[in-house]
Design an enzyme around this catalytic site. Sequence first.
Site, PDB file in Angstrom:
ATOM      1  N   ARG A  31       0.809  -1.214   0.000  1.00 44.44           N
ATOM      2  CA  ARG A  31       0.000   0.000   0.000  1.00 44.44           C
ATOM      3  C   ARG A  31       0.844   1.267   0.000  1.00 44.44           C
ATOM      4  O   ARG A  31       0.409   2.296  -0.507  1.00 44.44           O
ATOM      5  CB  ARG A  31      -0.885  -0.031   1.243  1.00 44.44           C
ATOM      6  CG  ARG A  31      -2.238   0.560   1.023  1.00 44.44           C
ATOM      7  CD  ARG A  31      -3.179   0.281   2.134  1.00 44.44           C
ATOM      8  NE  ARG A  31      -2.552  -0.234   3.361  1.00 44.44           N
ATOM      9  CZ  ARG A  31      -3.251  -0.659   4.393  1.00 44.44           C
ATOM     10  NH1 ARG A  31      -4.556  -0.630   4.351  1.00 44.44           N
ATOM     11  NH2 ARG A  31      -2.665  -1.107   5.472  1.00 44.44           N
TER      12      ARG A  31
ATOM     13  N   LYS B 106       0.672 -18.599   7.571  1.00 37.01           N
ATOM     14  CA  LYS B 106      -0.264 -18.781   8.671  1.00 37.01           C
ATOM     15  C   LYS B 106      -0.678 -17.401   9.172  1.00 37.01           C
ATOM     16  O   LYS B 106       0.085 -16.460   8.958  1.00 37.01           O
ATOM     17  CB  LYS B 106       0.365 -19.615   9.780  1.00 37.01           C
ATOM     18  CG  LYS B 106       1.317 -18.817  10.680  1.00 37.01           C
ATOM     19  CD  LYS B 106       1.654 -19.589  11.927  1.00 37.01           C
ATOM     20  CE  LYS B 106       2.206 -18.657  12.965  1.00 37.01           C
ATOM     21  NZ  LYS B 106       2.668 -19.252  14.183  1.00 37.01           N
TER      22      LYS B 106
ATOM     23  N   LYS C  37      13.041 -26.421   8.058  1.00 37.97           N
ATOM     24  CA  LYS C  37      14.280 -26.552   8.850  1.00 37.97           C
ATOM     25  C   LYS C  37      15.050 -27.802   8.424  1.00 37.97           C
ATOM     26  O   LYS C  37      14.467 -28.857   8.189  1.00 37.97           O
ATOM     27  CB  LYS C  37      13.941 -26.638  10.349  1.00 37.97           C
ATOM     28  CG  LYS C  37      13.510 -25.298  10.906  1.00 37.97           C
ATOM     29  CD  LYS C  37      13.254 -25.389  12.382  1.00 37.97           C
ATOM     30  CE  LYS C  37      12.840 -24.052  12.932  1.00 37.97           C
ATOM     31  NZ  LYS C  37      13.895 -23.037  12.869  1.00 37.97           N
TER      32      LYS C  37
ATOM     33  N   GLU D  93       9.148 -20.589  23.637  1.00 35.49           N
ATOM     34  CA  GLU D  93       9.694 -19.280  23.273  1.00 35.49           C
ATOM     35  C   GLU D  93       9.886 -18.467  24.544  1.00 35.49           C
ATOM     36  O   GLU D  93       9.084 -18.559  25.473  1.00 35.49           O
ATOM     37  CB  GLU D  93       8.724 -18.543  22.353  1.00 35.49           C
ATOM     38  CG  GLU D  93       8.450 -19.265  21.046  1.00 35.49           C
ATOM     39  CD  GLU D  93       7.390 -18.536  20.235  1.00 35.49           C
ATOM     40  OE1 GLU D  93       7.754 -17.898  19.245  1.00 35.49           O
ATOM     41  OE2 GLU D  93       6.215 -18.598  20.600  1.00 35.49           O
TER      42      GLU D  93
ATOM     43  N   ASP E  30      -2.295 -20.782  17.383  1.00 30.33           N
ATOM     44  CA  ASP E  30      -1.089 -20.156  16.831  1.00 30.33           C
ATOM     45  C   ASP E  30       0.028 -21.176  16.592  1.00 30.33           C
ATOM     46  O   ASP E  30       0.799 -21.019  15.651  1.00 30.33           O
ATOM     47  CB  ASP E  30      -0.595 -19.063  17.795  1.00 30.33           C
ATOM     48  CG  ASP E  30       0.572 -18.279  17.217  1.00 30.33           C
ATOM     49  OD1 ASP E  30       0.448 -17.832  16.054  1.00 30.33           O
ATOM     50  OD2 ASP E  30       1.593 -18.113  17.904  1.00 30.33           O
TER      51      ASP E  30
ATOM     52  N   HIS F  70       2.367 -25.828  13.572  1.00 32.61           N
ATOM     53  CA  HIS F  70       3.754 -26.271  13.725  1.00 32.61           C
ATOM     54  C   HIS F  70       3.893 -27.608  14.469  1.00 32.61           C
ATOM     55  O   HIS F  70       4.569 -28.523  14.003  1.00 32.61           O
ATOM     56  CB  HIS F  70       4.582 -25.213  14.461  1.00 32.61           C
ATOM     57  CG  HIS F  70       4.523 -23.856  13.834  1.00 32.61           C
ATOM     58  ND1 HIS F  70       4.679 -23.665  12.478  1.00 32.61           N
ATOM     59  CD2 HIS F  70       4.330 -22.633  14.357  1.00 32.61           C
ATOM     60  CE1 HIS F  70       4.587 -22.369  12.208  1.00 32.61           C
ATOM     61  NE2 HIS F  70       4.369 -21.726  13.328  1.00 32.61           N
TER      62      HIS F  70
ATOM     63  N   LYS G 176       4.716 -19.106  25.377  1.00 35.82           N
ATOM     64  CA  LYS G 176       5.515 -17.878  25.313  1.00 35.82           C
ATOM     65  C   LYS G 176       5.992 -17.513  26.713  1.00 35.82           C
ATOM     66  O   LYS G 176       5.423 -17.957  27.710  1.00 35.82           O
ATOM     67  CB  LYS G 176       4.672 -16.745  24.732  1.00 35.82           C
ATOM     68  CG  LYS G 176       4.367 -16.949  23.250  1.00 35.82           C
ATOM     69  CD  LYS G 176       3.850 -15.683  22.617  1.00 35.82           C
ATOM     70  CE  LYS G 176       3.600 -15.879  21.133  1.00 35.82           C
ATOM     71  NZ  LYS G 176       4.829 -15.995  20.339  1.00 35.82           N
TER      72      LYS G 176
HETATM   73  P1  NAD Z   1       2.359  -6.221   8.454  1.00 33.91           P
HETATM   74  O1  NAD Z   1       1.126  -5.579   8.992  1.00 33.91           O
HETATM   75  O2  NAD Z   1       3.675  -5.835   9.018  1.00 33.91           O
HETATM   76  O3  NAD Z   1       2.438  -5.976   6.881  1.00 33.91           O
HETATM   77  C1  NAD Z   1       1.306  -6.051   6.062  1.00 33.91           C
HETATM   78  C2  NAD Z   1       1.681  -5.675   4.639  1.00 33.91           C
HETATM   79  O4  NAD Z   1       0.483  -5.730   3.869  1.00 33.91           O
HETATM   80  C3  NAD Z   1       2.240  -4.262   4.463  1.00 33.91           C
HETATM   81  O5  NAD Z   1       3.200  -4.290   3.448  1.00 33.91           O
HETATM   82  C4  NAD Z   1       1.017  -3.470   3.992  1.00 33.91           C
HETATM   83  O6  NAD Z   1       1.344  -2.364   3.159  1.00 33.91           O
HETATM   84  C5  NAD Z   1       0.316  -4.507   3.166  1.00 33.91           C
HETATM   85  N1  NAD Z   1      -1.116  -4.217   3.058  1.00 33.91           N
HETATM   86  C6  NAD Z   1      -2.035  -4.218   4.053  1.00 33.91           C
HETATM   87  N2  NAD Z   1      -3.262  -3.864   3.536  1.00 33.91           N
HETATM   88  C7  NAD Z   1      -3.073  -3.652   2.211  1.00 33.91           C
HETATM   89  C8  NAD Z   1      -3.931  -3.272   1.146  1.00 33.91           C
HETATM   90  N3  NAD Z   1      -5.238  -3.048   1.317  1.00 33.91           N
HETATM   91  N4  NAD Z   1      -3.395  -3.146  -0.079  1.00 33.91           N
HETATM   92  C9  NAD Z   1      -2.073  -3.382  -0.290  1.00 33.91           C
HETATM   93  N5  NAD Z   1      -1.226  -3.750   0.666  1.00 33.91           N
HETATM   94  C10 NAD Z   1      -1.726  -3.872   1.911  1.00 33.91           C
HETATM   95  O7  NAD Z   1       2.111  -7.793   8.587  1.00 33.91           O
HETATM   96  P2  NAD Z   1       3.223  -8.947   8.642  1.00 33.91           P
HETATM   97  O8  NAD Z   1       3.672  -9.109  10.042  1.00 33.91           O
HETATM   98  O9  NAD Z   1       4.248  -8.703   7.598  1.00 33.91           O
HETATM   99  O10 NAD Z   1       2.369 -10.247   8.312  1.00 33.91           O
HETATM  100  C11 NAD Z   1       1.901 -10.587   7.016  1.00 33.91           C
HETATM  101  C12 NAD Z   1       1.214 -11.946   7.087  1.00 33.91           C
HETATM  102  O11 NAD Z   1       2.160 -12.936   7.476  1.00 33.91           O
HETATM  103  C13 NAD Z   1       0.095 -12.009   8.135  1.00 33.91           C
HETATM  104  O12 NAD Z   1      -0.902 -12.879   7.667  1.00 33.91           O
HETATM  105  C14 NAD Z   1       0.774 -12.614   9.344  1.00 33.91           C
HETATM  106  O13 NAD Z   1      -0.121 -13.280  10.195  1.00 33.91           O
HETATM  107  C15 NAD Z   1       1.716 -13.580   8.655  1.00 33.91           C
HETATM  108  N6  NAD Z   1       2.887 -13.930   9.471  1.00 33.91           N
HETATM  109  C16 NAD Z   1       3.746 -12.962   9.909  1.00 33.91           C
HETATM  110  C17 NAD Z   1       4.862 -13.314  10.644  1.00 33.91           C
HETATM  111  C18 NAD Z   1       5.863 -12.281  11.122  1.00 33.91           C
HETATM  112  O14 NAD Z   1       6.900 -12.678  11.642  1.00 33.91           O
HETATM  113  N7  NAD Z   1       5.618 -11.008  10.947  1.00 33.91           N
HETATM  114  C19 NAD Z   1       5.108 -14.662  10.943  1.00 33.91           C
HETATM  115  C20 NAD Z   1       4.221 -15.629  10.471  1.00 33.91           C
HETATM  116  C21 NAD Z   1       3.120 -15.240   9.736  1.00 33.91           C
END
Ligand code: NAD
Length: 487
Positions: free
Chosen positions: A51, A152, A186, A220, A239, A244, A335
């Site tokens: 975005r 996930k 892994k 964790e 979660d 996992h 956690k």
């Molecule tokens: P985040 O909120 O940090 O990032 C979300 C991203 O989506 C951003 O780049 C944002 O610009 C984009 N976005 C959101 N709404 C949008 C829209 N309407 N149009 C275009 N782009 C849009 O989230 P995250 O932590 O990066 O997580 C992303 C996914 O991965 C989630 O489903 C989360 O549950 C999963 N996940 C994250 C982690 C982690 O370590 N962060 C680990 C496992 C799973």
Amino acid sequence: MVSRTIPVQAFDLVVIGGTGDLARRKILPALFKRFCAGQMSDDCRLIGAARRDLDAAQYRDFVRDALREFAGELALNEASVAGFCAHVDYVAIDARGDMGWQKLSDLVATGEAQDAVRAFYFSVGPSLFSDIAERLERFGLTDSDSRVVVEKPFGRDLETAQALNAQLAQYFDEGQIYRIDHYLGKETVQNLMAVRFGNMLFEPLWNAQYIDHIQITVAESVGVEGRGEYYERAGAMRDMVQNHLMQLLCLIAMEPPAHFDPDAVRDEKLKVIRALDGVQPHHIVRGQYTASDGALSYREDVGNERSKTESFIALKCHLNNWRWAGTPFYLRTGKRLSHRDSEITVVFKDTPHSIFGPEAGRHRNELTIQLQPNEGITLGVTIKEPGPGGMRLVDVPLDMSFAEALGPAADAPDAYERLIMDVIRGNQTLFMRNDEVEAAWAWTDPIIHGWEARGDAPKPYDAYSAGPDDAALMMRRDGRDWKGLEK
Ligand code: NAD
């Protein structure tokens, strides 16, 4: 060090949500490391799409910062970082509107390699999956060889997982959908399969007749880390256990597949999930951390002083099949535990008779598969304690860690590196299939509904401890002990 390999075929990896936390911490560093290993040919591209209103140069700055923070020593090499950034592009899009999609489509169409694999990493919340999939198709970004990667949480129960699967199935075949569980990427998890199915030594003993029990711990030390809102709706069961721990259980318990190919492996994993018995309420311990040792309580972390969400769960379950009838599986995750420690321990039974008499003590073989913080496999064997003074027995670890034996060849890529490359190669073996995910929810849902209906509250445990006392008691009642965390 990174392991060097030949380039995979040309690809365009479009990271939708390319400015998010997951992209910064995992996806961008993983791809950079594969670039450094020589696996990205000149015509490969990484296209960020999110975005934020950035141009390509600003996104490259974002990538550079992410690599400096999360790619370790390799990112100190300016030439490597610059070389990688030359592959990077960016388009601002709105997943819910039409903004940016035509531009993204034009950009993807102008790739140098005609036959480049197109992979779309949905690094966004699942509520956007359907909107994105529809736009990928409408703007002509995908064809029958394109791949999508989803993270996930894949649903929060069976119904929502089925809905997500149905949404994706409207636009993609199952063979195009890569549901990531990074535990499967892994090295040691795959080595577990090599150890089980590549040696004559273990498989004949790998059943209820010789194995007393199996335990899986994923502990964790971190708390909910700014993800309180999500976690409060999920809890440890959704979660961690549903995905996992379940995946680890499958690999430990499955029958040997006929071939090491995606559907053969996933068919066997599915049979394990379907063989899981329901869990008795007294075989479940839920916990929630309280303030201790400078850490806030879970309730303070999530801003809900009445929260009943579990930040810890331990449970005992059984598999209803010939191989495992009577062997309990103990799963535990949480956690704010005393330290970060993920391991699987296979505890073998006592020898049928001790020729050394009672003073020699009870000795059992244990196979420990350590996943975090370090990876390795250790087999505990019993030998004679050296020296005079009779036959005293002692357990020593037979270390099957690969680093010493294999040298640099053991310098394995991390899970995201491997999994992203598997997407490009079109290998789904280490990704979850739709029916696996749904079967896992079908087992998880009644357990959660059970404690919700009973109104059970989680037991408090001190932050940085081994979890609630009841978890240890559950084991002790069975005459067993948890391994790992308490060490
Ligand atoms: P985040 O909120 O940090 O990032 C979300 C991203 O989506 C951003 O780049 C944002 O610009 C984009 N976005 C959101 N709404 C949008 C829209 N309407 N149009 C275009 N782009 C849009 O989230 P995250 O932590 O990066 O997580 C992303 C996914 O991965 C989630 O489903 C989360 O549950 C999963 N996940 C994250 C982690 C982690 O370590 N962060 C680990 C496992 C799973």
